[in-house]
Design a protein around this motif. Sequence first.
Motif, PDB file in Angstrom:
ATOM      1  N   THR A  33      29.788 -39.279  11.119  1.00 19.10           N
ATOM      2  CA  THR A  33      29.858 -38.052  11.904  1.00 19.10           C
ATOM      3  C   THR A  33      28.606 -37.897  12.764  1.00 19.10           C
ATOM      4  OG1 THR A  33      28.821 -36.768  10.154  1.00 19.10           O
ATOM      5  CG2 THR A  33      31.216 -36.896  10.111  1.00 19.10           C
ATOM      6  N   ILE A  34      28.678 -36.963  13.680  1.00 18.84           N
ATOM      7  CA  ILE A  34      27.491 -36.602  14.459  1.00 18.84           C
ATOM      8  C   ILE A  34      26.678 -35.672  13.560  1.00 18.84           C
ATOM      9  CG2 ILE A  34      26.611 -35.461  16.527  1.00 18.84           C
ATOM     10  CD1 ILE A  34      29.336 -36.169  17.850  1.00 18.84           C
ATOM     11  N   PRO A  35      25.461 -36.067  13.172  1.00 20.10           N
ATOM     12  CA  PRO A  35      24.702 -35.251  12.223  1.00 20.10           C
ATOM     13  C   PRO A  35      24.390 -33.860  12.777  1.00 20.10           C
ATOM     14  CG  PRO A  35      23.504 -37.278  12.782  1.00 20.10           C
ATOM     15  CD  PRO A  35      24.742 -37.242  13.611  1.00 20.10           C
ATOM     16  N   ILE A  54      33.381 -42.711  15.531  1.00 19.07           N
ATOM     17  CA  ILE A  54      32.796 -41.460  15.056  1.00 19.07           C
ATOM     18  C   ILE A  54      33.916 -40.507  14.667  1.00 19.07           C
ATOM     19  CG2 ILE A  54      31.401 -39.479  15.747  1.00 19.07           C
ATOM     20  CD1 ILE A  54      29.843 -41.481  17.539  1.00 19.07           C
ATOM     21  N   SER A  55      33.711 -39.796  13.569  1.00 17.78           N
ATOM     22  CA  SER A  55      34.723 -38.855  13.084  1.00 17.78           C
ATOM     23  C   SER A  55      34.082 -37.486  12.888  1.00 17.78           C
ATOM     24  CB  SER A  55      35.316 -39.366  11.768  1.00 17.78           C
ATOM     25  OG  SER A  55      34.292 -39.510  10.805  1.00 17.78           O
ATOM     26  N   GLY A  56      34.857 -36.563  12.385  1.00 17.66           N
ATOM     27  CA  GLY A  56      34.340 -35.217  12.143  1.00 17.66           C
ATOM     28  C   GLY A  56      34.742 -34.274  13.250  1.00 17.66           C
ATOM     29  N   ASN A  71      37.711 -41.753  22.825  1.00 16.58           N
ATOM     30  CA  ASN A  71      38.118 -42.865  21.953  1.00 16.58           C
ATOM     31  C   ASN A  71      37.400 -42.852  20.618  1.00 16.58           C
ATOM     32  OD1 ASN A  71      39.871 -43.946  23.907  1.00 16.58           O
ATOM     33  ND2 ASN A  71      38.190 -45.039  24.881  1.00 16.58           N
ATOM     34  N   GLU A  72      37.361 -41.728  20.003  1.00 17.30           N
ATOM     35  CA  GLU A  72      36.737 -41.583  18.694  1.00 17.30           C
ATOM     36  C   GLU A  72      37.775 -41.126  17.684  1.00 17.30           C
ATOM     37  OE1 GLU A  72      33.802 -42.677  18.270  1.00 17.30           O
ATOM     38  OE2 GLU A  72      33.180 -42.802  20.332  1.00 17.30           O
ATOM     39  N   GLY A  73      37.333 -40.657  16.557  1.00 19.89           N
ATOM     40  CA  GLY A  73      38.210 -40.117  15.527  1.00 19.89           C
ATOM     41  C   GLY A  73      37.917 -38.655  15.291  1.00 19.89           C
ATOM     42  N   LEU A  74      37.513 -37.966  16.352  1.00 19.16           N
ATOM     43  CA  LEU A  74      37.143 -36.563  16.205  1.00 19.16           C
ATOM     44  C   LEU A  74      38.374 -35.706  15.951  1.00 19.16           C
ATOM     45  CD1 LEU A  74      34.548 -36.281  19.101  1.00 19.16           C
ATOM     46  CD2 LEU A  74      34.082 -36.490  16.663  1.00 19.16           C
TER      47      LEU A  74
END
Length: 182
Positions: A33-35, A54-56, A71-74
Amino acid sequence: MNSQGLSGTIPPQLGDISQLEYLSLSRNSISGTIPPETSKLTKLKNLYLYSNSISGTIAGTICDNSVSLTNEGLSGTIPPQLGGISQLTRLSLGSNSISGTIPAATGELSQLKYLHLYSNSISGTIPSDTGKLSQLDHLWLNGNSISGTIPPETSKLSQLEWLDLANNVISGTVPPQLNNLP
């Protein structure tokens, strides 16, 4: 640091680089994740993390100028607080798993030129406040579950060069006022 073969996660200590203005880690193999510590990066103007894993969820205040998290898993929703980032010029969140609606506060982004929300799970209607985005030249909302009609206020987007609303459940007719755009 685009395409440098980086892997792992974004370290929370990144938030301690108080003078950081530009961060590009795109096209790598970064995951996690993005901290939350990145919210301490008060001078961050450009954030490019696209094409990683990246997720979250998306933080309410990411940076001041340009955000590309394509193109992430956000997941989660688009935070309404983004409407308070007055200098934001690019918001690219395409090809994620973002749901919910487009916040009306998006209409407050007076400097926004690119709004890329394509290929998500966004529903609801296109806010009429989108017509306030006088600098907007790219509006990509294709590949969502957006319904309702195209607001006539869209015709106020005098800088609009690209409008993509394909693959939604929009109904009605195209507002004739759109014919007046250059």
